[in-house]
Design an enzyme around this catalytic site. Structure first.
Site, PDB file in Angstrom:
ATOM      1  N   LYS A   1       0.843  -1.212   0.000  1.00  0.00           N
ATOM      2  CA  LYS A   1       0.000   0.000   0.000  1.00  0.00           C
ATOM      3  C   LYS A   1       0.875   1.257   0.000  1.00  0.00           C
ATOM      4  CE  LYS A   1      -3.684  -2.473   2.442  1.00  0.00           C
ATOM      5  NZ  LYS A   1      -4.341  -2.732   3.744  1.00  0.00           N
TER       6      LYS A   1
ATOM      7  N   GLN B   1      -4.003  -1.340  10.212  1.00  0.00           N
ATOM      8  CA  GLN B   1      -3.996  -2.669   9.587  1.00  0.00           C
ATOM      9  C   GLN B   1      -4.484  -3.731  10.577  1.00  0.00           C
ATOM     10  OE1 GLN B   1      -3.351  -3.208   6.343  1.00  0.00           O
ATOM     11  NE2 GLN B   1      -3.671  -5.408   6.504  1.00  0.00           N
TER      12      GLN B   1
ATOM     13  N   ASP C   1     -10.805   3.046   5.167  1.00  0.00           N
ATOM     14  CA  ASP C   1     -11.069   1.607   5.202  1.00  0.00           C
ATOM     15  C   ASP C   1     -12.571   1.320   5.194  1.00  0.00           C
ATOM     16  OD1 ASP C   1      -9.161  -0.435   5.195  1.00  0.00           O
ATOM     17  OD2 ASP C   1      -8.476   0.020   7.230  1.00  0.00           O
TER      18      ASP C   1
HETATM   19  N1  GUN Z   1      -6.653  -6.677   7.002  1.00  0.00           N
HETATM   20  C1  GUN Z   1      -7.098  -7.419   5.958  1.00  0.00           C
HETATM   21  N2  GUN Z   1      -7.731  -6.636   5.071  1.00  0.00           N
HETATM   22  C2  GUN Z   1      -7.694  -5.377   5.553  1.00  0.00           C
HETATM   23  C3  GUN Z   1      -8.183  -4.126   5.068  1.00  0.00           C
HETATM   24  O1  GUN Z   1      -8.808  -3.997   4.009  1.00  0.00           O
HETATM   25  N3  GUN Z   1      -7.918  -3.048   5.870  1.00  0.00           N
HETATM   26  C4  GUN Z   1      -7.267  -3.161   7.054  1.00  0.00           C
HETATM   27  N4  GUN Z   1      -7.083  -2.060   7.771  1.00  0.00           N
HETATM   28  N5  GUN Z   1      -6.813  -4.307   7.524  1.00  0.00           N
HETATM   29  C5  GUN Z   1      -7.018  -5.406   6.779  1.00  0.00           C
END
Ligand code: GUN
Length: 298
Positions: free
Chosen positions: A56, A100, A123
């Site tokens: 990311k 995350q 998110d």
């Molecule tokens: N862990 C797995 N997928 C995601 C996501 O889309 N966002 C976040 N913050 N954590 C994750």
């Protein structure tokens, strides 16, 4: 040399297209003195989270956005984490905040996600944004992975209107928002959605009548050929690490779909990797650009 099967949905190519579209919006923002800024928070040393956040960060840089990553030790208290989120909530050059998941055990994800300002919740996990999604109010942020699946369907010409969709998995990150998105009235939606989970009596029977299957339950190669109606569209969200004696690391990653046997009978199918994964990142970038545009209007 064998060429790729014709029924593949190329998530990498579609994500790259979206990123090209976003580049124009980032350039327009820069002309007005705003560089979209995204803050990542990672707690502990979860190997998969390191990889995901790394990808990311790279995507942000490629698009000319600013990102900063806060890595906190495994033993971080919930209060310390909330304090950092509070600080980022009031940092002007940060337009999006991503914590995350998964978080180390004593930390409550629901409390953490509720602390991110809804306007910076790229998110789409804050209850306000979850509520807006349920209400069909497009002013909120939608979770990136299911939003990416919808975008893949749309850009691959898959008709969702009136389609029988079976979503496998009821997680808050994919399954539940996926079902909510596809049952809404409107573009790339209007489907009849069945949400299957671990207590569903006959998952195979549900899958066999589906026009579209979205597999997001986190069980390696769960969806087999005899569960798929010929011509159905199969979207594989799963990322599962399984033993593999032939691999140098002793493991490999597979999806929730037994790709080799399902691909020949599917109408369209996402490869894995290279299907849904790149779209999660593209949707995160899109949400952050939107957050920065909205910031400019305030
Ligand atoms: N862990 C797995 N997928 C995601 C996501 O889309 N966002 C976040 N913050 N954590 C994750």
């Amino acid at each position: 040399m064998s060429s790729a099967p014709a029924n593949l949905i190329d998530g990498r190519a579609i994500a790259a297209q979206i990123q090209r579209e976003l580049a124009a919006r980032v350039a327009a923002l820069k002309q007005r003195g705003v560089v979209p800024g995204l803050a990542f928070i990672r707690v502990g040393e979860d190997a998969a989270s390191k990889v995901y956040v790394g990808r990311k960060e790279k995507a942000c840089a490629e698009l000319g956005m600013v990102s900063e990553t806060h890595v906190l030790p495994e033993k971080t208290s919930e209060l310390e984490l909330l304090a950092l989120i509070g600080k980022l909530n009031s940092t002007a050059h940060i337009h999006g905040i991503l914590v995350q998941a998964p978080l180390p055990k004593p930390i409550r994800e629901s409390v953490v996600f509720s602390t991110v300002l809804p306007a910076k919740d790229v998110d789409g996990f804050h209850p306000v944004n979850v509520g807006k999604l349920m209400l069909g109010d497009d002013s909120g942020f939608k979770p990136c992975t299911p939003a990416g699946v919808v975008e893949l369907l749309l850009r691959s010409g898959v008709k969702t209107e009136g389609a029988e969709v079976v979503v496998l998995g009821r997680g808050n990150i994919v399954g539940k928002p996926m079902a909510a998105m596809l049952c809404q009235k409107g573009r790339a939606a209007n489907s009849t959605v069945t949400l299957c989970h671990s207590a569903t009596r006959d998952i195979k029977a549900h899958c066999r009548r589906a026009d579209i299957i979205v597999a997001a339950m986190g069980v390696a190669e769960f969806v087999k050929a005899d569960m798929v109606k010929p011509g159905a569209v199969v979207m594989d969200v799963g990322v599962n690490r399984v033993p593999d004696a032939t691999a140098k690391t002793g493991t490999k990653l597979v999806g929730d779909v037994a790709f080799a046997e399902v691909q020949p009978i599917a109408g369209k199918i996402t490869p894995n990797p290279g299907g849904v994964g790149p779209m999660t990142i593209a949707m995160l970038l899109q949400n952050t650009v939107r957050a920065a545009e909205a910031f400019l209007k305030t």
